[in-house]
Scaffold this active site. Sequence first.
Site, short mmCIF file in Angstrom:
data_model
loop_
_atom_site.label_atom_id
_atom_site.label_comp_id
_atom_site.label_asym_id
_atom_site.label_seq_id
_atom_site.Cartn_x
_atom_site.Cartn_y
_atom_site.Cartn_z
N TYR A 163 24.55 13.08 40.03
CA TYR A 163 23.56 12.32 40.79
C TYR A 163 23.61 12.72 42.26
CZ TYR A 163 21.40 8.27 43.09
OH TYR A 163 20.62 7.45 43.88
N LYS A 167 20.80 14.57 44.89
CA LYS A 167 20.36 14.02 46.18
C LYS A 167 20.65 14.99 47.32
CE LYS A 167 18.68 10.14 44.64
NZ LYS A 167 17.22 9.88 44.69
#
Length: 240
Positions: A163, A167
Amino acid sequence: MKTVLITGANKGIGFETAKQLLTQGYFVYLGSRNENNGKEAEAQLKAAGLVNVALIKLDVTDINSINKAKALLENELPALDILINNAGIPGDQPQNISTCEMTNLREIFETNYFGVIQTTQQFLPLLRKAEAPSIINVSSEVGSLTMHTTPGRNTNWDNYHAYGSSKTALNTFTVMLANELSGTNFRVNSVTPGYTATDLNNFQGVKTVEQGAKAIVSLVNQPPPGTTGKFFKEDGEIPW
């Protein structure tokens, strides 16, 4: 009345951002992958007296869905003022990068990175018609390389390697697009809501959605010419 398109706006921070912007006089398009969930969100806002809102079916991982949404807005609007790329998924945890399944990593990037880029690319022509267009990419501190390499870093982030990587890539897109559009009236920035309690983290976050949305809303309301190519949280800029 300025217009805003928010992806993934049927719940969580996206929904709360829409709610706060509606109370401030914006017209908000609720992007929702699931049409029924989007209709429920739209009905909830209208029941609260926030009527300048409309559902737009939009799956950021499906180019056909994006193009249909673009065509709809092009028929309705002379210009789109603000695009908030909020749609995102956490992926399966734990996701330490040494053992993370490639299918999990690819699925995360499909929404959090590729989805943002193809959505932005398709809506750029409509954004170009606005006086002071703004693109806001909803990111995370977990994507900050500086914070990952600072002594005393948050080791809990090790469960979010995939994750966080998505980002970090999203932040790179922010910088590159801001540079490409420099010298124009565009503002392109990343923003982190902070560790907010949503279904993305099984509601374990320490901030409420009302608190998390403030950073996004503040960036929307930044008066022109404003700042571009930066990474913000509620109380100011944070490092890449």
